[in-house]
Design a protein around this motif. Sequence first.
Motif, mmCIF file in Angstrom:
data_model
loop_
_atom_site.group_PDB
_atom_site.id
_atom_site.type_symbol
_atom_site.label_atom_id
_atom_site.label_comp_id
_atom_site.label_asym_id
_atom_site.label_seq_id
_atom_site.Cartn_x
_atom_site.Cartn_y
_atom_site.Cartn_z
ATOM 1 N N VAL A 14 0.836 -1.200 0.000
ATOM 2 C CA VAL A 14 0.000 0.000 0.000
ATOM 3 C C VAL A 14 0.873 1.253 0.000
ATOM 4 O O VAL A 14 0.649 2.173 -0.796
ATOM 5 C CB VAL A 14 -0.977 0.007 1.198
ATOM 6 C CG1 VAL A 14 -1.744 1.314 1.266
ATOM 7 C CG2 VAL A 14 -1.935 -1.171 1.098
ATOM 8 N N LEU A 57 -2.825 0.049 7.662
ATOM 9 C CA LEU A 57 -1.987 -0.147 6.472
ATOM 10 C C LEU A 57 -1.153 1.079 6.144
ATOM 11 O O LEU A 57 -0.274 1.023 5.299
ATOM 12 C CB LEU A 57 -2.874 -0.459 5.264
ATOM 13 C CG LEU A 57 -3.755 -1.692 5.348
ATOM 14 C CD1 LEU A 57 -4.708 -1.738 4.150
ATOM 15 C CD2 LEU A 57 -2.911 -2.955 5.420
ATOM 16 N N ILE A 87 -8.131 5.672 0.376
ATOM 17 C CA ILE A 87 -7.530 4.369 0.632
ATOM 18 C C ILE A 87 -8.566 3.485 1.327
ATOM 19 O O ILE A 87 -9.167 3.890 2.317
ATOM 20 C CB ILE A 87 -6.289 4.477 1.553
ATOM 21 C CG1 ILE A 87 -5.341 5.585 1.110
ATOM 22 C CG2 ILE A 87 -5.586 3.127 1.654
ATOM 23 C CD1 ILE A 87 -4.692 5.383 -0.214
ATOM 24 N N ASP A 147 -9.484 -1.003 2.112
ATOM 25 C CA ASP A 147 -8.856 -2.321 2.129
ATOM 26 C C ASP A 147 -9.314 -3.212 0.971
ATOM 27 O O ASP A 147 -8.502 -3.815 0.299
ATOM 28 C CB ASP A 147 -9.059 -3.015 3.478
ATOM 29 C CG ASP A 147 -10.516 -3.181 3.865
ATOM 30 O OD1 ASP A 147 -11.386 -2.527 3.269
ATOM 31 O OD2 ASP A 147 -10.791 -3.958 4.797
ATOM 32 N N THR A 154 -7.039 0.403 -3.360
ATOM 33 C CA THR A 154 -7.390 -0.624 -2.382
ATOM 34 C C THR A 154 -6.317 -1.698 -2.355
ATOM 35 O O THR A 154 -5.586 -1.881 -3.329
ATOM 36 C CB THR A 154 -8.745 -1.269 -2.714
ATOM 37 O OG1 THR A 154 -8.678 -1.871 -3.995
ATOM 38 C CG2 THR A 154 -9.875 -0.243 -2.678
ATOM 39 N N LEU A 155 -6.276 -2.387 -1.246
ATOM 40 C CA LEU A 155 -5.323 -3.475 -1.096
ATOM 41 C C LEU A 155 -5.732 -4.695 -1.930
ATOM 42 O O LEU A 155 -4.924 -5.344 -2.548
ATOM 43 C CB LEU A 155 -5.204 -3.872 0.379
ATOM 44 C CG LEU A 155 -4.357 -5.087 0.705
ATOM 45 C CD1 LEU A 155 -2.906 -4.832 0.319
ATOM 46 C CD2 LEU A 155 -4.474 -5.407 2.192
#
Length: 138
Positions: free
Chosen positions: A20, A52, A106, A108, A135-136
């Motif tokens: 990230v 994160l 941001i 997840d 996003t992750l």
Amino acid sequence: MKRYKFLGDYRLRFIFAKEVKKAVTWQKRLLVPIPVNAGTMATRGFNQVTGLLKGCSLVEALKTSQTVKDKRQSEKGRADRLRLIQPFELVEPQIERISGKDVTIIDDVYTTGTTIRHAASLLYQAGATSVIGITLAR
């Protein structure tokens, strides 16, 4: 993701955070994390998104409009997610930091994009010049 987010293995943030941070630190954009509500924070003990982003400069410009969710996003189907009403509000003192700036939201997990679209809508209302989402996972 389940182990990190729902089972509370907060140590996993160190693994995820590398990717990230790599995606966001080179940008000259404001970083706005998706918030969790008070009920989730009380139960989980952490915001999986801000976890994160340790060490990054964040603008926490959004807050949830509900204290407790009726159902987790992960428990909703696609149709329910797409019908979601605006779940966020702007944090008043942060609005002036958004105006005229490029913003990166941001989160997840990206499923339908509804969360990012709702957040972007408010950030544009606050005067953001451009808004993108990272996003992750998807």
